[in-house]
Structures are given as C-alpha cells and as structure tokens.
Design a protein around this motif. Structure first.
Motif, PDB file in Angstrom:
ATOM      1  N   PHE A  27       0.831  -1.198   0.000  1.00  0.00           N
ATOM      2  CA  PHE A  27       0.000   0.000   0.000  1.00  0.00           C
ATOM      3  C   PHE A  27       0.871   1.255   0.000  1.00  0.00           C
ATOM      4  CE2 PHE A  27      -2.217   3.322   2.409  1.00  0.00           C
ATOM      5  CZ  PHE A  27      -3.286   3.541   1.549  1.00  0.00           C
ATOM      6  N   SER A  28       1.929   1.254   0.785  1.00  0.00           N
ATOM      7  CA  SER A  28       2.814   2.420   0.863  1.00  0.00           C
ATOM      8  C   SER A  28       3.410   2.752  -0.502  1.00  0.00           C
ATOM      9  CB  SER A  28       3.934   2.183   1.869  1.00  0.00           C
ATOM     10  OG  SER A  28       3.398   2.036   3.161  1.00  0.00           O
ATOM     11  N   LYS A  29       3.803   1.726  -1.239  1.00  0.00           N
ATOM     12  CA  LYS A  29       4.381   1.936  -2.572  1.00  0.00           C
ATOM     13  C   LYS A  29       3.338   2.512  -3.525  1.00  0.00           C
ATOM     14  CE  LYS A  29       6.733  -0.489  -6.323  1.00  0.00           C
ATOM     15  NZ  LYS A  29       7.215  -1.794  -6.804  1.00  0.00           N
ATOM     16  N   LEU A  30       2.134   1.958  -3.499  1.00  0.00           N
ATOM     17  CA  LEU A  30       1.071   2.452  -4.377  1.00  0.00           C
ATOM     18  C   LEU A  30       0.696   3.890  -4.028  1.00  0.00           C
ATOM     19  CD1 LEU A  30      -1.211  -0.712  -4.498  1.00  0.00           C
ATOM     20  CD2 LEU A  30       0.326   0.120  -6.292  1.00  0.00           C
ATOM     21  N   LYS A  31       0.595   4.181  -2.739  1.00  0.00           N
ATOM     22  CA  LYS A  31       0.255   5.531  -2.301  1.00  0.00           C
ATOM     23  C   LYS A  31       1.338   6.517  -2.737  1.00  0.00           C
ATOM     24  CE  LYS A  31      -1.353   8.042   1.740  1.00  0.00           C
ATOM     25  NZ  LYS A  31      -1.552   8.013   3.186  1.00  0.00           N
ATOM     26  N   GLY A  32       2.585   6.091  -2.668  1.00  0.00           N
ATOM     27  CA  GLY A  32       3.704   6.921  -3.100  1.00  0.00           C
ATOM     28  C   GLY A  32       3.717   7.172  -4.596  1.00  0.00           C
ATOM     29  N   GLN A  33       3.038   6.319  -5.355  1.00  0.00           N
ATOM     30  CA  GLN A  33       2.956   6.473  -6.808  1.00  0.00           C
ATOM     31  C   GLN A  33       1.664   7.185  -7.209  1.00  0.00           C
ATOM     32  OE1 GLN A  33       3.374   2.494  -8.359  1.00  0.00           O
ATOM     33  NE2 GLN A  33       5.545   2.393  -7.854  1.00  0.00           N
ATOM     34  N   ASP A  34       1.048   7.873  -6.270  1.00  0.00           N
ATOM     35  CA  ASP A  34      -0.164   8.673  -6.500  1.00  0.00           C
ATOM     36  C   ASP A  34      -1.372   7.872  -6.986  1.00  0.00           C
ATOM     37  OD1 ASP A  34       0.990  11.048  -5.625  1.00  0.00           O
ATOM     38  OD2 ASP A  34       1.846  11.463  -7.595  1.00  0.00           O
ATOM     39  N   TYR A  35      -1.511   6.657  -6.482  1.00  0.00           N
ATOM     40  CA  TYR A  35      -2.723   5.892  -6.757  1.00  0.00           C
ATOM     41  C   TYR A  35      -3.861   6.495  -5.938  1.00  0.00           C
ATOM     42  CZ  TYR A  35      -0.716   1.986  -9.385  1.00  0.00           C
ATOM     43  OH  TYR A  35      -0.153   1.196 -10.351  1.00  0.00           O
ATOM     44  N   ALA A  36      -5.045   6.559  -6.517  1.00  0.00           N
ATOM     45  CA  ALA A  36      -6.223   7.072  -5.813  1.00  0.00           C
ATOM     46  C   ALA A  36      -6.813   5.962  -4.950  1.00  0.00           C
ATOM     47  CB  ALA A  36      -7.263   7.554  -6.815  1.00  0.00           C
ATOM     48  N   ILE A  37      -7.239   6.325  -3.751  1.00  0.00           N
ATOM     49  CA  ILE A  37      -7.814   5.362  -2.815  1.00  0.00           C
ATOM     50  C   ILE A  37      -9.326   5.547  -2.809  1.00  0.00           C
ATOM     51  CG2 ILE A  37      -7.841   4.564  -0.425  1.00  0.00           C
ATOM     52  CD1 ILE A  37      -5.078   6.048  -0.181  1.00  0.00           C
ATOM     53  N   GLY A  38     -10.060   4.496  -3.122  1.00  0.00           N
ATOM     54  CA  GLY A  38     -11.517   4.557  -3.132  1.00  0.00           C
ATOM     55  C   GLY A  38     -12.096   4.430  -1.741  1.00  0.00           C
ATOM     56  N   LYS A  39     -13.408   4.420  -1.675  1.00  0.00           N
ATOM     57  CA  LYS A  39     -14.105   4.238  -0.400  1.00  0.00           C
ATOM     58  C   LYS A  39     -14.056   2.769   0.012  1.00  0.00           C
ATOM     59  CE  LYS A  39     -17.132   8.153  -0.960  1.00  0.00           C
ATOM     60  NZ  LYS A  39     -18.475   8.678  -0.847  1.00  0.00           N
ATOM     61  N   LEU A  40     -14.238   2.539   1.301  1.00  0.00           N
ATOM     62  CA  LEU A  40     -14.236   1.183   1.844  1.00  0.00           C
ATOM     63  C   LEU A  40     -15.333   0.363   1.170  1.00  0.00           C
ATOM     64  CD1 LEU A  40     -12.863  -0.549   4.093  1.00  0.00           C
ATOM     65  CD2 LEU A  40     -14.755   0.126   5.566  1.00  0.00           C
ATOM     66  N   THR A  41     -14.994  -0.834   0.769  1.00  0.00           N
ATOM     67  CA  THR A  41     -15.935  -1.716   0.098  1.00  0.00           C
ATOM     68  C   THR A  41     -15.650  -3.148   0.545  1.00  0.00           C
ATOM     69  OG1 THR A  41     -16.830  -2.336  -2.070  1.00  0.00           O
ATOM     70  CG2 THR A  41     -14.458  -2.023  -1.946  1.00  0.00           C
ATOM     71  N   LYS A  42     -16.498  -4.059   0.148  1.00  0.00           N
ATOM     72  CA  LYS A  42     -16.266  -5.469   0.445  1.00  0.00           C
ATOM     73  C   LYS A  42     -15.691  -6.156  -0.786  1.00  0.00           C
ATOM     74  CE  LYS A  42     -19.304  -6.522   4.246  1.00  0.00           C
ATOM     75  NZ  LYS A  42     -20.219  -7.514   4.794  1.00  0.00           N
ATOM     76  N   GLY A  43     -14.711  -7.014  -0.537  1.00  0.00           N
ATOM     77  CA  GLY A  43     -14.105  -7.783  -1.612  1.00  0.00           C
ATOM     78  C   GLY A  43     -14.933  -9.012  -1.946  1.00  0.00           C
ATOM     79  N   LYS A  44     -14.445  -9.794  -2.895  1.00  0.00           N
ATOM     80  CA  LYS A  44     -15.149 -11.004  -3.344  1.00  0.00           C
ATOM     81  C   LYS A  44     -15.391 -11.999  -2.210  1.00  0.00           C
ATOM     82  CE  LYS A  44     -13.389 -10.738  -8.031  1.00  0.00           C
ATOM     83  NZ  LYS A  44     -12.532 -11.353  -9.049  1.00  0.00           N
TER      84      LYS A  44
END
Length: 126
Positions: A27-44
């Motif tokens: 997550f830290s790497k993705l956040k550092g690459q300016d990925y947008a974070i969506g709202k909390l949801t449920k996975g499969k």
C-alpha cells in the motif's frame, strides 16, 4: 534412474509452462505512486478493503485493522469475514487503561483516509 540433466530440463519446462502470477504490491508503494484510494468496500470473499487505482491499474487492498472507533460511545470489531460487531467503547477503554490512538476512526476507514498500518496486502483487481 533419472539423470540430473533430465530432471533439470523437466523442472525448467514445468516452470516455463506455469501461468504468470499477478504480483501483489504494498500500500505504501502504491500511495507513493499517487494511486487514488476509493471508499471502503467489500471484496469477493466478503472482507473489507479499498480499490486503489491509477486509471489503468487497479488493486484491492484489504483492511488490516480489527477495531475502529465509531463515536464517543461505540466502536466496532471488524472480522475477516466482513462482519461488524458493536462494542461498548467505555468498557473497552476501561479494560485497556484508556483510549488507544492507534485505533482508526470508522468514518476515516469508510472514506479511504487510511494509514499504511491499517492496510494489508494489495492484490490486482479484475
């Protein structure tokens, strides 16, 4: 008896024939690459998490927190199955000796305002 050369050749062919496994990201790497974070949801599988994307790539980052504060009187225990169990905040804090600043706010988790400590593994989303 099989020769060593045959065994090595069979292993190389077997590995080459395996399907490519999608790589997980932190997550830290993705956040550092300016990925947008969506709202909390449920996975499969029913567990909570967030879809993190940059337009072309999407990852599902699972929630790693097991507790969250809801308000002054209530908090929730978050099970891996996605079930929420309401807890009495005053009773909980009395048992641990006071408020715990490491426990996130439920509203922050829902809005995608998360700290890396509250996020588990991120796997490619379909």
């Amino acid at each position: 008896m099989l020769s060593f050369k045959w065994l090595v050749t069979a292993t190389v062919i077997g590995v080459a024939a395996m399907p490519t496994i999608a790589q997980a990201e932190s997550f830290s790497k993705l956040k550092g690459q300016d990925y947008a974070i969506g709202k909390l949801t449920k996975g499969k599988a029913g567990g909570y998490g967030w879809v993190v994307s940059n337009g072309s790539k999407r990852f599902f980052c699972r929630l790693d927190a097991s507790l969250a504060y809801v308000d002054k009187k209530e908090m929730v225990s978050i099970l891996a199955s996605g079930r929420l169990i309401k807890l009495d905040r005053a009773a909980f804090e009395a048992s641990i000796g006071g408020p715990d600043p490491s426990i996130p706010q439920w509203s922050d988790l829902q809005a995608g305002r998360v700290k890396p400590a509250d996020v588990g593994s991120c796997t490619p989303a379909a």
